[in-house]
Design an enzyme around this catalytic site. Structure first.
Site, PDB file in Angstrom:
ATOM      1  N   PRO A   2       0.604  -1.259  -0.094  1.00 34.44           N
ATOM      2  CA  PRO A   2      -0.013   0.035  -0.047  1.00 34.44           C
ATOM      3  C   PRO A   2       0.933   1.486   0.132  1.00 34.44           C
ATOM      4  O   PRO A   2       1.950   1.304   0.446  1.00 34.44           O
ATOM      5  CB  PRO A   2      -0.531  -0.198   1.315  1.00 34.44           C
ATOM      6  N   LYS A  51       2.231   5.838   5.942  1.00 32.18           N
ATOM      7  CA  LYS A  51       1.954   4.676   5.600  1.00 32.18           C
ATOM      8  C   LYS A  51       1.785   3.836   6.933  1.00 32.18           C
ATOM      9  O   LYS A  51       1.864   2.454   7.096  1.00 32.18           O
ATOM     10  CB  LYS A  51       3.027   4.152   4.714  1.00 32.18           C
TER      11      LYS A  51
END
Length: 294
Positions: A2, A51
């Site tokens: 991601p 993140k």
DNA sequence: GCCTTATGCTCAC
DNA sequence: TGAGCCTAAGGCT
């Protein structure tokens, strides 16, 4: 695998499913022994910065999750699936199956367990998530979490202003393509957004940070917010404008989701020049030499 | 099946 | 700068 956009998406989804309720937390196969510190506690909120994910179970009990390159969640509802593969952690909300603690059972919560064989759980009311392959999955203290925040740069998805980003880029001789990947400069941007933001700004990745015009940096920042927010279609990042996709509008084809990312050797959608690939900052960088001249 | 690759980051040299 | 982490998916055989 991601970038910040997906992290924020998970934070929203997990908060919607679990925040404000007692949550069961389990580390099957002994892969997350700290689960006992959290199991049955109320999840206050889910935080996303860059993140990083932080599941706030109260002071000094913040579950820190970083997916790294390989980590991923799966989610669902109903009965917990059998443990399969290298499962690190799972969370589920079994509040609907609350019952008085039976003898020999933990008194702290007293939920039915999915495997206690009683069959009393209410499967349709159980939401669950599984986590596998994360780079980090540990319980942070408040202090550790704050230390983490300190070393991260501004995050477009958290509505941070670009000033710090601009200042840090202007201080550096490193190429802008490397700076965009630096989480201390901009948190949440990864390899796809690095390539695609630079293309959309028609900016060469090789220009030194100090030489990039301020308005260009502000434009990149401004572009990043909606792009990262709306950039997920079926868990896929999409950065191309409909007018630039060869097949036109409608469903976004897999090969038309990006301008340059993993398009090396293929013609640029805008000018037809062959897209290039080169290692930068340890990752594959993609760019169009015509649209992004040095 | 095996091999490569991946939206990431840390550590050692 | 490069190896290592550790998992899954996709391309190849």
């Amino acid at each position: 695998m991601p970038e910040g956009n997906e992290i924020h998406r998970w934070a929203e989804r997990h908060a919607a499913a679990f925040a404000g309720k007692a949550v069961r937390v389990d580390g099957p196969q002994g892969r997350f022994t700290d689960s006992e510190m959290l199991d049955g506690r109320k999840l206050v909120r889910v935080m996303a910065v860059g993140k990083h994910l932080g599941y706030d179970f109260g002071k000094d009990r913040i579950l820190h999750v970083h997916l790294g390159l390989q980590g991923d969640f799966t989610e669902g509802s109903g009965p917990l699936p059998a443990v399969k593969g290298a499962l690190r952690l799972r969370m589920w909300n079994a509040a609907a199956a609350k019952k008085p603690a039976a003898p020999g059972e933990s008194k702290r919560h007293g939920w039915y367990s999915e495997d206690d064989g009683t069959g009393h759980i209410a499967p349709e009311l159980v939401a669950w998530v599984e986590l596998r392959g994360p780079m980090d999955c540990t319980v942070y203290t408040q202090e550790q979490w704050e230390k983490l925040l300190k070393r991260l740069g501004p995050d477009p998805l958290n509505g941070d202003a670009p000033d710090e980003f601009v200042a840090k880029v202007h201080k550096s001789k490193k190429p802008i393509g490397a700076l965009l990947m630096d989480q201390a400069i901009a948190a949440g941007i990864g390899n796809i957004y690095r390539a695609e933001l630079l293309f959309r700004a028609r900016l060469s990745p090789f220009i030194a940070g100090k030489d990039v015009a301020e308005e260009t940096l502000r434009a990149i920042w401004k572009d990043a917010l909606p792009l990262m927010k709306a950039g997920m279609v079926d868990r896929r990042i999409v950065t191309t404008l409909p007018k630039d996709r060869p097949s036109g509008k409608g469903k976004v084809l897999k090969e038309e989701a990006h301008y340059v990312y993993r398009h090396h050797g293929k013609p640029c959608f805008v000018c037809g020049t062959k897209v290039m690939k080169k290692d930068m900052a340890g990752r594959n960088l993609y760019w169009c030499p015509t649209c992004q001249p040095e």
